[in-house]
Design a protein around this motif. Structure first.
Motif, PDB file in Angstrom:
ATOM      1  N   HIS A 164      76.252 102.886  -1.266  1.00  0.00           N
ATOM      2  CA  HIS A 164      75.308 102.808  -1.804  1.00  0.00           C
ATOM      3  C   HIS A 164      75.553 102.361  -3.170  1.00  0.00           C
ATOM      4  CE1 HIS A 164      71.698 100.318   0.511  1.00  0.00           C
ATOM      5  NE2 HIS A 164      70.758 100.407  -1.238  1.00  0.00           N
ATOM      6  N   TYR A 184      82.963  89.682   1.331  1.00  0.00           N
ATOM      7  CA  TYR A 184      83.750  90.568   1.279  1.00  0.00           C
ATOM      8  C   TYR A 184      85.014  91.049   0.637  1.00  0.00           C
ATOM      9  CZ  TYR A 184      86.278  87.159   4.042  1.00  0.00           C
ATOM     10  OH  TYR A 184      87.213  86.632   3.860  1.00  0.00           O
ATOM     11  N   ASN A 214      83.969  99.462   4.634  1.00  0.00           N
ATOM     12  CA  ASN A 214      82.517 100.443   4.965  1.00  0.00           C
ATOM     13  C   ASN A 214      82.708 101.152   6.365  1.00  0.00           C
ATOM     14  OD1 ASN A 214      79.733  99.908   5.078  1.00  0.00           O
ATOM     15  ND2 ASN A 214      79.495  97.919   5.256  1.00  0.00           N
ATOM     16  N   ASN A 231      86.741  94.406   4.050  1.00  0.00           N
ATOM     17  CA  ASN A 231      85.635  94.732   4.096  1.00  0.00           C
ATOM     18  C   ASN A 231      84.434  94.660   3.170  1.00  0.00           C
ATOM     19  OD1 ASN A 231      84.819  97.596   2.944  1.00  0.00           O
ATOM     20  ND2 ASN A 231      86.080  97.860   1.439  1.00  0.00           N
ATOM     21  N   TRP A 232      82.894  94.631   4.595  1.00  0.00           N
ATOM     22  CA  TRP A 232      82.442  94.540   4.440  1.00  0.00           C
ATOM     23  C   TRP A 232      81.624  94.424   3.522  1.00  0.00           C
ATOM     24  CZ3 TRP A 232      77.484  94.491   8.139  1.00  0.00           C
ATOM     25  CH2 TRP A 232      76.654  93.416   8.166  1.00  0.00           C
ATOM     26  N   ILE A 233      80.525  93.727   2.011  1.00  0.00           N
ATOM     27  CA  ILE A 233      80.006  94.752   1.180  1.00  0.00           C
ATOM     28  C   ILE A 233      78.763  94.524   0.618  1.00  0.00           C
ATOM     29  CG2 ILE A 233      80.102  95.344  -1.320  1.00  0.00           C
ATOM     30  CD1 ILE A 233      82.706  96.138  -0.254  1.00  0.00           C
ATOM     31  N   LYS A 254      77.860 102.332  -5.058  1.00  0.00           N
ATOM     32  CA  LYS A 254      79.333 101.765  -5.185  1.00  0.00           C
ATOM     33  C   LYS A 254      78.729 100.171  -4.965  1.00  0.00           C
ATOM     34  CE  LYS A 254      82.970 101.775  -6.077  1.00  0.00           C
ATOM     35  NZ  LYS A 254      83.115 102.050  -7.908  1.00  0.00           N
ATOM     36  N   GLY A 255      78.370 100.310  -3.245  1.00  0.00           N
ATOM     37  CA  GLY A 255      77.717  98.699  -3.527  1.00  0.00           C
ATOM     38  C   GLY A 255      76.894  98.210  -4.580  1.00  0.00           C
ATOM     39  N   ASN A 292      72.929  94.703   0.027  1.00  0.00           N
ATOM     40  CA  ASN A 292      73.436  95.463   0.271  1.00  0.00           C
ATOM     41  C   ASN A 292      73.928  95.660   1.188  1.00  0.00           C
ATOM     42  OD1 ASN A 292      75.519  97.249  -0.992  1.00  0.00           O
ATOM     43  ND2 ASN A 292      73.697  98.733  -2.148  1.00  0.00           N
ATOM     44  N   LYS A 293      75.314  96.232   1.833  1.00  0.00           N
ATOM     45  CA  LYS A 293      75.452  95.993   3.378  1.00  0.00           C
ATOM     46  C   LYS A 293      76.277  97.494   3.428  1.00  0.00           C
ATOM     47  CE  LYS A 293      73.015  93.530   5.516  1.00  0.00           C
ATOM     48  NZ  LYS A 293      71.985  94.037   6.462  1.00  0.00           N
ATOM     49  N   TYR A 294      76.428  97.599   1.753  1.00  0.00           N
ATOM     50  CA  TYR A 294      77.626  98.964   1.640  1.00  0.00           C
ATOM     51  C   TYR A 294      77.237 100.090   2.205  1.00  0.00           C
ATOM     52  CZ  TYR A 294      82.317 100.604   0.316  1.00  0.00           C
ATOM     53  OH  TYR A 294      83.471 101.221   0.443  1.00  0.00           O
ATOM     54  N   HIS A 306      78.255  86.140   4.417  1.00  0.00           N
ATOM     55  CA  HIS A 306      79.185  87.954   4.629  1.00  0.00           C
ATOM     56  C   HIS A 306      80.173  87.512   3.415  1.00  0.00           C
ATOM     57  CE1 HIS A 306      78.575  88.346   8.013  1.00  0.00           C
ATOM     58  NE2 HIS A 306      79.406  88.297   8.928  1.00  0.00           N
TER      59      HIS A 306
END
Lengths: 578, 321
Positions: free
Chosen positions: B283, B212, B228, B246-248, B285-286, B278-280, B210
């Motif tokens: 989108h 983050y 997120n 914060n997972w990104i 911003k990710g 990308n997990k944010y 991850h």
């Protein structure tokens, strides 16, 4: 040595303590626990959709006695292919991942049956019924979504049905040709088989607990105090509402205000008790629900919420609000669920209802009361009397719902839901200006059925006489009357208590429902298995003042706490008179 | 002729972009790894890059069986189709059939259509109905046991069973087949879908991490990014335990080996690459964070962008005369 003996003694005491606790649990607590467990674990099966005579519309599924795979696939593609986006110029909506997965399970069974050159049998027909209903329901939903406003014709139709239903529901004790053909003559009130439309009661679950049993099967978790997150505004219906998220973000809710907050709860409990699947509304008293706003969403605070509700529903939300502002650390000490939201905007209300939209339940369109011979189903015809019992006026097709319930482990069952049962328990309509108000206890008649000169007459008007209600016969209604007779006094009281009306109003509703129940049983000449005493001249004094006198509510109780009012006939279309 | 070609390219781009706007997309970037040792050190130590923290959480093993028409029309249309068996931390196993598009640029979004649950699909064989995953396991177990003999009776039986399943289901409600039919691409007309058969198989090890933001160890610009927002069921345990992180992004170091099921001079192809996804929830911003992370990857580990999928890379190498 002394210490060793002491240790052994301590260990012995510990063992004895465990044994005593185990004994107490097995003999005293476990029986109650197992009762609750049975209720919790008792699965709800789908039941059968098969009718005695299969609807001709299903013939397309059959080719020379075998599965017509081409037709099955055509329906399968419409239901599962997200690249099919338009139906009759309307955007298709409502294909959830879970529904698609369920439909693929059904299709795959047909694929295998085709490869095995299987002759069509009851098992395959069950799938044909289900696929057809899902297919038509998706079409219905897409077309309904495309029509954002009610047409003038629909309004006229509603009025005509309201007038017609007030006068038209009269029944003589007779057997129709259809019944003579389809029903066991030795048992004219035979229960239908369990189906997605209705389920028989089971001994382990008391009738008033069936709502909770359904909720558990759908994994609905309504806490005593709820924190929900604003998701998006809603454009549907006329009662003010918004869509909110549970804190797990998997489950959703619809947050509503106005005159249906009590009635929807009781109506849904009573329908569930009678064997139907329902929506799951939960009433929240003052400050028991906190709505949190996120600065990234379209509505960021209480003021913006008020503006939006005014814009969509023309209703001022201010009288329903108690507190608002920024979540503080102090607040999190009283309610731990608020911890992640310190610094966010929130608002709380005097009263509201939270209706579940659980992740386990995927909603399609209507359950098609007039299609695929559904009008022949006793359980749907009999529902007319259930609507009459609670005085539900809004019986439109759009308040029926076809759903897919995930039972876990990728197993699903179809279920038909009677939705939005809140326009009930005393409804008045105004034409100039157009308006309507529900939950007016003084407008809820003491009787709903009467018997005169060999004819039974029902007196509650409905705004849509759907095909099953049009087709309903004396025998269908008698069947439902027997179901209503199974509700006893404590059950009725328990269900009314869920709505948390002010006490005198709850008491008055209890007496009125008991009286309406008695009028139904008398009209159908049924012996009451659980007579519920009622008093048409009920009188209640609070602090020496008459609140209810001779069966009539005299005072608008706690008007400040109940901004929609229990006496004023000004409804949602006239801003509840504010 | 040239106009025709341009038109086709434009049409494909248009279709692709529309597909991407629809469901089933992922924003992913791939990199060629130059300094393998430095990267693995960084991952194993759960290191930090310019305000972004890394947590190495799992090792997954994937088994893939790639499919194509006899004329490699999926490859020609920049698509790949594979059965994938995923083994998560040596325990949880899932099977899926995935259709993916190639990346058009180094930062473009890929289409991904998956038939995610294969357990209820069965193949009719001489021995009766057999679950599709069991047939796939016959093939994948060869890799696990290091017995890559494609001419064995068992292997041939499994491959022909898979081919039969495709033939019979090409017009059914299998999502990747529905999508291929919808795209109406040259060489992939509806009747051609039934000719799709296995062409490659292989396995890969994935070291997953991850990426983050830890508010205690980051820079000001990243500290104030909104948390997120994902359904609880989609949140990894690590973030449930550390709810201020914060997972990104999600990354994986992939080492894969593929074997050909058609005649070729090469016996196998090995691939080693790094992927970032990308997990944010916001989108765009990710994507900005992906850009920042990429800049650091390039300067610290000499990485270079890669566009071809593993399938495309393998076929290119296998088809070299």
């Amino acid at each position: 040595m002394k210490n060793e003996i002491k240790d052994r003694y301590q260990a012995y005491l510990k063992k004895m303590k465990s044994a005593v606790l185990l004994f107490l649990f097995v003999n005293f607590l476990a029986p109650y626990n197992s009762l609750a467990q049975t209720e919790r674990m008792l699965p709800i099966e789908r039941g059968s959709l098969l009718l005695n005579e299969h609807p001709p519309l299903l013939d397309s599924f059959v080719n020379d006695g075998r599965i017509n795979l081409k037709y099955v696939r055509t329906i399968g593609h419409f239901l599962t292919d997200n690249d099919i986006t338009i139906y009759k110029k309307a955007a298709i909506s409502g294909r959830s991942k879970a529904t698609i997965r369920h439909i693929k399970h059904l299709i795959e069974k047909q694929e295998e049956g085709f490869q095995d050159n299987l002759l069509v049998n009851d098992e395959t027909r069950e799938v044909f019924y289900e696929l057809y209903l899902l297919n038509e329901s998706l079409k219905q939903k897409s077309l309904a979504n495309a029509q954002t406003k009610m047409s003038f014709n629909d309004k006229i139709k509603m009025e005509l049905h309201s007038i017609k239903s007030k006068r038209g529901f009269r029944y003589k004790n007779s057997i129709t040709d259809h019944e003579a053909k389809n029903i066991n003559k030795n048992n004219l009130q035979e229960d239908p088989k369990d189906s997605p439309f209705w389920h028989q009661s089971v001994k382990q679950v008391p009738l008033d607990k069936r709502f909770a049993q359904l909720a558990r099967a759908k994994k609905i978790k309504a806490k005593k105090e709820m924190v929900v997150l604003f998701d998006k505004s809603s454009l549907s219906g006329s009662a003010p509402k918004i869509n909110v998220l549970d804190l797990d973000l998997d489950n959703k809710w619809s947050l509503k205000w106005g005159d249906e907050v009590h009635t929807d709860v009781v109506g849904s409990h009573i329908f569930a008790a009678l064997g139907y699947d329902v929506d799951h509304p939960y009433y929240y008293e003052e400050n028991k629900l906190t709505l949190i706003f996120d600065e990234l969403k379209e509505i960021k605070n209480k003021e913006e919420l008020k503006i939006k509700i005014k814009e969509i529903y023309n209703i001022d939300l201010e009288p329903f609000i108690t507190t608002y502002g920024t979540v503080t650390i102090q607040m999190t000490k009283e309610l731990a669920d608020l911890q992640p939201y310190v610094g966010k905007q929130y608002v709380r209300f005097k009263k509201c209802v939270l209706e579940a939209r659980p992740d386990r339940v995927k909603r399609m369109g209507s359950f098609l009361p007039g299609m695929l011979s559904n009008e022949d189903r006793r359980e749907l015809r009999g529902a007319l009397l259930a609507h009459q019992f609670i005085g539900n006026w809004d019986t439109r097709e759009q308040n029926t719902l076809l759903t897919t319930v995930h039972m876990g482990d990728y197993k699903y069952r179809m279920s038909a839901v009677f939705s939005d049962l809140g326009a009930s328990f005393g409804v008045v309509q105004g034409i100039f200006p157009p308006d309507f108000k529900v939950g007016l206890v003084n407008e809820f008649p003491w009787e709903v059925a009467s018997y005169k000169k060999g004819t039974i007459k029902l007196n509650s008007s409905i705004n849509s006489i759907l095909p099953p209600y049009q087709q309903a016969t004396y025998q269908d209604l008698l069947w439902m009357a027997k179901k209503i007779s199974e509700l006893d006094g404590p059950m009725l009281r328990n269900m009314i208590n869920k709505a948390k009306w002010p006490e005198p109003i709850a008491e008055l509703y209890f007496h009125k429902l008991a009286s309406r129940r008695a009028s139904i049983l008398n009209a159908f000449d049924l012996t009451d298995p659980h007579p519920i005493p009622f008093d048409k001249n009920l009188t209640i004094k609070v602090d020496g003042e008459y609140v209810v006198k001779n069966g009539e509510l005299l005072i608008d109780i706690d008007k400040d706490k109940n901004p929609e009012s229990f006496l004023s006939k000004k409804g949602r279309l006239t801003n509840y008179g504010h | 002729m040239a106009i025709n070609k341009i038109f086709k390219i434009l049409l494909f781009s248009f279709i692709s972009s529309n597909m991407l706007l629809a469901q089933g997309t992922e924003e992913q970037r791939k990199y060629v790894i130059k300094d393998e040792k430095a990267l693995l050190n960084f991952i194993n130590s759960s290191g930090q890059l310019e305000g972004l923290s890394l947590y190495n959480h799992s090792q997954y093993t994937y088994f893939d069986l790639y499919l194509d028409t006899p004329d490699f029309d999926l490859y020609k249309n920049k698509l790949s189709l594979r059965f994938r068996k995923r083994v998560f931390n040596d325990s949880l196993v899932t099977y899926g059939l995935q259709l993916k598009s190639e990346m058009e640029t180094v930062s473009s979004v890929r289409m991904e259509i998956e038939e995610a649950q294969l357990d209820f699909y069965r193949v009719k064989t001489d021995q009766g109905w057999i679950e599709l995953p069991k047939i796939l396991d016959i093939i994948f177990s060869r890799i696990q046991n290091n017995k890559i003999d494609i001419s064995s009776k068992e292997m041939q039986y499994a491959l022909s069973s898979i081919q039969k399943w495709i033939q019979l289901n090409a017009e059914s409600t299998i999502s990747p087949f529905q999508k291929i039919a919808f795209l109406k691409l040259k060489g992939l007309e509806r009747e051609k879908i039934a000719t799709i058969r296995p062409v490659l198989f292989g396995s890969e090890k994935r070291i997953r991490s991850h990426i983050y933001i830890d508010p205690a160890k980051t820079i000001i610009e990243l500290r104030n990014m909104p948390m997120n927002s994902l359904a609880l069921s989609a949140v990894p345990d690590f973030f449930k335990k550390n709810n201020t992180f914060n997972w990104i992004l999600e990354t994986s170091v992939d080492s894969a080996v593929f074997y050909s099921l058609f005649k070729t001079n090469k016996t196998q192809v090995e691939i080693f690459e790094f992927e970032v996804e990308n997990k944010y929830f916001l989108h765009e911003k990710g994507t900005e964070i992906m850009n920042l992370f990429e800049k650091n990857l390039k300067s610290n580990f000499q990485m270079e962008n890669l566009m071809d999928s593993k399938y495309r890379q393998s076929i290119k190498k296998f088809l070299v005369p």
